[in-house]
Each structure stands twice: as C-alpha cells, then as structure tokens.
Design a protein around this motif. Structure first.
Motif, PDB file in Angstrom:
ATOM      1  N   ALA A  31       0.890  30.236  44.197  1.00 53.03           N
ATOM      2  CA  ALA A  31       0.409  28.869  44.014  1.00 53.03           C
ATOM      3  C   ALA A  31      -1.014  28.761  44.530  1.00 53.03           C
ATOM      4  O   ALA A  31      -1.436  29.504  45.416  1.00 53.03           O
ATOM      5  CB  ALA A  31       1.305  27.884  44.760  1.00 53.03           C
ATOM      6  N   TRP A  32      -1.763  27.807  43.950  1.00 54.47           N
ATOM      7  CA  TRP A  32      -3.048  27.444  44.534  1.00 54.47           C
ATOM      8  C   TRP A  32      -2.788  26.674  45.812  1.00 54.47           C
ATOM      9  O   TRP A  32      -1.880  25.838  45.887  1.00 54.47           O
ATOM     10  CB  TRP A  32      -3.853  26.549  43.578  1.00 54.47           C
ATOM     11  N   ILE A  33      -3.608  26.917  46.834  1.00 58.11           N
ATOM     12  CA  ILE A  33      -3.564  26.168  48.083  1.00 58.11           C
ATOM     13  C   ILE A  33      -4.830  25.332  48.170  1.00 58.11           C
ATOM     14  O   ILE A  33      -5.935  25.871  48.164  1.00 58.11           O
ATOM     15  CB  ILE A  33      -3.478  27.101  49.302  1.00 58.11           C
ATOM     16  N   MET A  34      -4.688  24.029  48.251  1.00 52.60           N
ATOM     17  CA  MET A  34      -5.821  23.111  48.356  1.00 52.60           C
ATOM     18  C   MET A  34      -5.657  22.356  49.672  1.00 52.60           C
ATOM     19  O   MET A  34      -4.616  21.738  49.915  1.00 52.60           O
ATOM     20  CB  MET A  34      -5.842  22.125  47.190  1.00 52.60           C
ATOM     21  N   ARG A  35      -6.688  22.381  50.511  1.00 54.47           N
ATOM     22  CA  ARG A  35      -6.534  21.833  51.852  1.00 54.47           C
ATOM     23  C   ARG A  35      -7.752  21.028  52.264  1.00 54.47           C
ATOM     24  O   ARG A  35      -8.895  21.418  51.997  1.00 54.47           O
ATOM     25  CB  ARG A  35      -6.306  22.970  52.850  1.00 54.47           C
ATOM     26  N   ALA A  36      -7.508  19.887  52.908  1.00 51.55           N
ATOM     27  CA  ALA A  36      -8.569  19.073  53.501  1.00 51.55           C
ATOM     28  C   ALA A  36      -8.246  18.888  54.974  1.00 51.55           C
ATOM     29  O   ALA A  36      -7.145  18.451  55.324  1.00 51.55           O
ATOM     30  CB  ALA A  36      -8.666  17.720  52.808  1.00 51.55           C
ATOM     31  N   ASN A  37      -9.205  19.219  55.833  1.00 54.78           N
ATOM     32  CA  ASN A  37      -9.029  19.099  57.278  1.00 54.78           C
ATOM     33  C   ASN A  37      -9.996  18.061  57.831  1.00 54.78           C
ATOM     34  O   ASN A  37     -11.171  18.008  57.434  1.00 54.78           O
ATOM     35  CB  ASN A  37      -9.310  20.439  57.971  1.00 54.78           C
ATOM     36  N   GLY A  79     -10.096   3.580  51.009  1.00 53.81           N
ATOM     37  CA  GLY A  79      -8.894   4.244  51.471  1.00 53.81           C
ATOM     38  C   GLY A  79      -8.700   4.186  52.974  1.00 53.81           C
ATOM     39  O   GLY A  79      -7.653   4.540  53.489  1.00 53.81           O
ATOM     40  N   GLY A  80      -9.737   3.734  53.682  1.00 58.99           N
ATOM     41  CA  GLY A  80      -9.640   3.618  55.126  1.00 58.99           C
ATOM     42  C   GLY A  80     -10.030   4.886  55.840  1.00 58.99           C
ATOM     43  O   GLY A  80     -10.119   5.956  55.253  1.00 58.99           O
ATOM     44  N   PRO A  81     -10.262   4.801  57.145  1.00 57.30           N
ATOM     45  CA  PRO A  81     -10.616   5.986  57.924  1.00 57.30           C
ATOM     46  C   PRO A  81      -9.454   6.959  57.995  1.00 57.30           C
ATOM     47  O   PRO A  81      -8.296   6.595  57.801  1.00 57.30           O
ATOM     48  CB  PRO A  81     -10.964   5.410  59.297  1.00 57.30           C
ATOM     49  N   TRP A  82      -9.797   8.189  58.285  1.00 53.35           N
ATOM     50  CA  TRP A  82      -8.786   9.246  58.378  1.00 53.35           C
ATOM     51  C   TRP A  82      -7.823   8.916  59.515  1.00 53.35           C
ATOM     52  O   TRP A  82      -8.230   8.692  60.642  1.00 53.35           O
ATOM     53  CB  TRP A  82      -9.478  10.571  58.650  1.00 53.35           C
ATOM     54  N   ASP A  83      -6.526   8.895  59.209  1.00 54.12           N
ATOM     55  CA  ASP A  83      -5.496   8.641  60.205  1.00 54.12           C
ATOM     56  C   ASP A  83      -5.241   9.931  60.972  1.00 54.12           C
ATOM     57  O   ASP A  83      -4.739  10.915  60.425  1.00 54.12           O
ATOM     58  CB  ASP A  83      -4.209   8.174  59.514  1.00 54.12           C
ATOM     59  N   MET A  84      -5.570   9.915  62.268  1.00 50.40           N
ATOM     60  CA  MET A  84      -5.506  11.122  63.067  1.00 50.40           C
ATOM     61  C   MET A  84      -4.073  11.577  63.363  1.00 50.40           C
ATOM     62  O   MET A  84      -3.862  12.616  63.980  1.00 50.40           O
ATOM     63  CB  MET A  84      -6.263  10.902  64.370  1.00 50.40           C
ATOM     64  N   ALA A  85      -3.085  10.809  62.921  1.00 48.68           N
ATOM     65  CA  ALA A  85      -1.700  11.250  63.092  1.00 48.68           C
ATOM     66  C   ALA A  85      -1.440  12.551  62.349  1.00 48.68           C
ATOM     67  O   ALA A  85      -0.562  13.330  62.747  1.00 48.68           O
ATOM     68  CB  ALA A  85      -0.735  10.163  62.609  1.00 48.68           C
ATOM     69  N   VAL A  86      -2.188  12.769  61.264  1.00 46.20           N
ATOM     70  CA  VAL A  86      -2.072  14.016  60.499  1.00 46.20           C
ATOM     71  C   VAL A  86      -3.482  14.491  60.189  1.00 46.20           C
ATOM     72  O   VAL A  86      -4.194  13.845  59.420  1.00 46.20           O
ATOM     73  CB  VAL A  86      -1.283  13.830  59.185  1.00 46.20           C
ATOM     74  N   GLN A  87      -3.905  15.601  60.778  1.00 45.40           N
ATOM     75  CA  GLN A  87      -5.289  16.027  60.651  1.00 45.40           C
ATOM     76  C   GLN A  87      -5.533  16.984  59.485  1.00 45.40           C
ATOM     77  O   GLN A  87      -6.677  17.232  59.127  1.00 45.40           O
ATOM     78  CB  GLN A  87      -5.773  16.656  61.957  1.00 45.40           C
ATOM     79  N   THR A  88      -4.471  17.536  58.890  1.00 47.26           N
ATOM     80  CA  THR A  88      -4.611  18.445  57.757  1.00 47.26           C
ATOM     81  C   THR A  88      -3.727  17.966  56.615  1.00 47.26           C
ATOM     82  O   THR A  88      -2.556  17.660  56.819  1.00 47.26           O
ATOM     83  CB  THR A  88      -4.214  19.876  58.137  1.00 47.26           C
ATOM     84  N   ARG A  89      -4.306  17.876  55.412  1.00 48.07           N
ATOM     85  CA  ARG A  89      -3.549  17.504  54.212  1.00 48.07           C
ATOM     86  C   ARG A  89      -3.615  18.690  53.262  1.00 48.07           C
ATOM     87  O   ARG A  89      -4.705  19.142  52.899  1.00 48.07           O
ATOM     88  CB  ARG A  89      -4.143  16.263  53.553  1.00 48.07           C
ATOM     89  N   GLN A  90      -2.451  19.177  52.873  1.00 46.89           N
ATOM     90  CA  GLN A  90      -2.406  20.351  52.010  1.00 46.89           C
ATOM     91  C   GLN A  90      -1.581  20.064  50.767  1.00 46.89           C
ATOM     92  O   GLN A  90      -0.499  19.483  50.843  1.00 46.89           O
ATOM     93  CB  GLN A  90      -1.812  21.544  52.761  1.00 46.89           C
ATOM     94  N   VAL A  91      -2.109  20.502  49.623  1.00 48.66           N
ATOM     95  CA  VAL A  91      -1.418  20.401  48.350  1.00 48.66           C
ATOM     96  C   VAL A  91      -1.328  21.796  47.749  1.00 48.66           C
ATOM     97  O   VAL A  91      -2.329  22.520  47.689  1.00 48.66           O
ATOM     98  CB  VAL A  91      -2.169  19.459  47.375  1.00 48.66           C
ATOM     99  N   LEU A  92      -0.150  22.173  47.309  1.00 46.79           N
ATOM    100  CA  LEU A  92       0.023  23.373  46.506  1.00 46.79           C
ATOM    101  C   LEU A  92       0.072  22.963  45.049  1.00 46.79           C
ATOM    102  O   LEU A  92       0.677  21.946  44.697  1.00 46.79           O
ATOM    103  CB  LEU A  92       1.312  24.101  46.883  1.00 46.79           C
TER     104      LEU A  92
END
Length: 265
Positions: free
Chosen positions: A55-61, A228-241
């Motif tokens: 799978a492709w791994i797409m990640r935003a940190n 969309g609002g500021p980044w919610d620090m409860a989750v610092q990494t968002r990953q989509v396969l």
C-alpha cells in the motif's frame, strides 16, 4: 511500478507526481528524514491486513515543516491539472485505510478529492472526503456565481463512526452534462451511498478538474485559510494508506468492473 499497489493512470490520462514537499520512495515506508531537501511523507509498505500485498503510505505530522505556499502539511498525489472535462463519463476506484485519530477534533482532507485548477474563483475541492475526529463526510460543493464564498455544500455521505485501520473501497462514477450540472454515483464497500444529479462545481462551467489522493490538514497548523481549525495536539500524526487510484473514461468500463479490480489489490 509494483501493480500490487493498484496504482495506474489509464487511457492516456496524466501521470502522477508526489505533492506537498514529500519525496516518493520506492520501498521501505516513511523514515521521517529529509531527502533532497524534502520531508519524506510518501512511502510504500506492507498492507497491515494482508502481508502479501502493498500500500501507499501517506503521512502528515504536526512537527513537519509546512508545505511551501500552503500553510499546512500535505502528503498527496496529484493527477495532472485537467484530467476531467465536460461531457465525458469517468470512473475512479481506490481503497483507503485511516489510522485512528478519533481523539482529535480538527479536520483533515483525507483519502481523495477532486479539485479545480482555479483555486481563487471556483469552489474547491468540489468533491472531497473530510475527516473530523472519528467521523467523515463526503462533501460536494457548488457555487452559483463562481465566488467560492457563496459555495453551497451538499453532504453525499456522512459516517459518524468510521472504523480505523480497516480498508474502505470507493468507486466514484460521474460526468458533467453542461456548465452547471452533472451527476455522480458513489459506492462504498459495494454499497451505493450516493446518487446525485444537479449543480456541481461552478455555474460558468467546471472547466477542467483533477484528482488528488492522500492527506493534508485542512486548516493549517495555526488555523489557516480553510476553516478546519488548528491542529488538535491530541493526535500529532495522521496516516492514510492507499491502494489505487484507477481512473477510466471508457464507457465500456462499468463501476462493477472497477470494484472487482480493487478486490485484487
């Protein structure tokens, strides 16, 4: 290209590029280091649910630099700038798998979107999957006077509790019939979830549009232009396969065929 990823540009459509400052790597996933001055945000890895596939791994940190000129972190593929034109029927197929970021309340554009090249005067994206915490909305936009501030939003699908770390199969069939109208059908996991006919894009004509796939934070790190609002620090990494996308404009290719094709990847 490893066809186990299901990635293909069909019938002469423009090819892909990695977007958002992310370097495309041939194997080994994402290691978070700099390659050629870019943060590695795109990689290839094993399918966590089937080790025989990839799978492709797409990640935003949160800690990554913003993508130049966008005010947000992006890990996306773009497919040309004028892939979809008036009067033609298209079928898109892809699979998405999101890690669990239900503890957050900010909004991401994740999985896929269809975008107009004219960002300033047309509503964008005219079709997108928006993920907010543990829910997502497949949203369609229309602007009656090409002013994006006047855009009308229609939720084609709302899921208040999507399942993290699970594959979702999407098949999208659509066409623009004239400068203001069109139709779109959407299937998720072989169940039709949308059957829409009416205004799409902008009243003066969609002109052309193109597919984007991946993930980016809709509001930017500190709010941003998108609401969309500021980044919610409860989750610092968002990953989509991702698997796919497949794109067809051959009228002999059915949505069912594209769905069965996705079952092989």
């Amino acid at each position: 290209m490893d066809q186990r990823l299901g990635f293909v540009a069909q019938v002469g459509l423009p090819g892909y590029q990695s977007y958002g400052g992310g370097a495309l790597v041939s194997a080994g996933g994402i290691n978070g280091t700099s390659v050629g001055g870019s943060i590695v945000r795109v990689g290839i890895g094993a399918d966590p649910l089937d080790a025989t596939k990839k799978a492709w791994i797409m990640r935003a940190n949160y800690g990554d630099p913003d993508t130049a000129g966008t005010g947000s972190k992006r890990s996306e593929f773009t497919f040309g700038s004028s892939t979809f034109v008036m009067g033609k029927r298209y079928v898109i197929g892809l699979k998405t798998n999101f890690t669990d970021w239900s503890a957050s309340q900010d909004q991401q554009v994740a999985g896929f979107q269809i975008h107009n090249p004219d960002t300033n005067s047309l509503p964008n994206p005219w079709l997108a999957l928006f993920v907010t915490g543990g829910s997502y909305t497949l949203n369609l936009q229309y602007s009656p006077d090409i002013n994006p501030a006047h855009a009308v939003n229609t939720a084609l699908l709302t899921d208040p509790a999507w399942t993290p770390n699970a594959w979702y199969k999407w098949v999208i069939e659509f066409a623009f019939t004239d400068g203001a109208n069109g139709w779109i059908n959407v299937w998720r996991n072989n169940i039709q979830v949308a059957n829409y006919s009416g205004p799409m894009g902008a009243v003066d004509g969609l002109r052309t549009s193109y597919l984007k796939a991946g993930v980016y934070h809709w509001g930017g790190q500190s709010g941003g232009w998108s609401g969309g609002g500021p980044w919610d620090m409860a989750v610092q990494t968002r990953q989509v396969l991702l698997k796919g996308p497949y794109v067809f404009n051959d009228d002999s290719i059915s949505a069912g065929f594209v769905s069965s094709l996705l079952d092989t990847v």
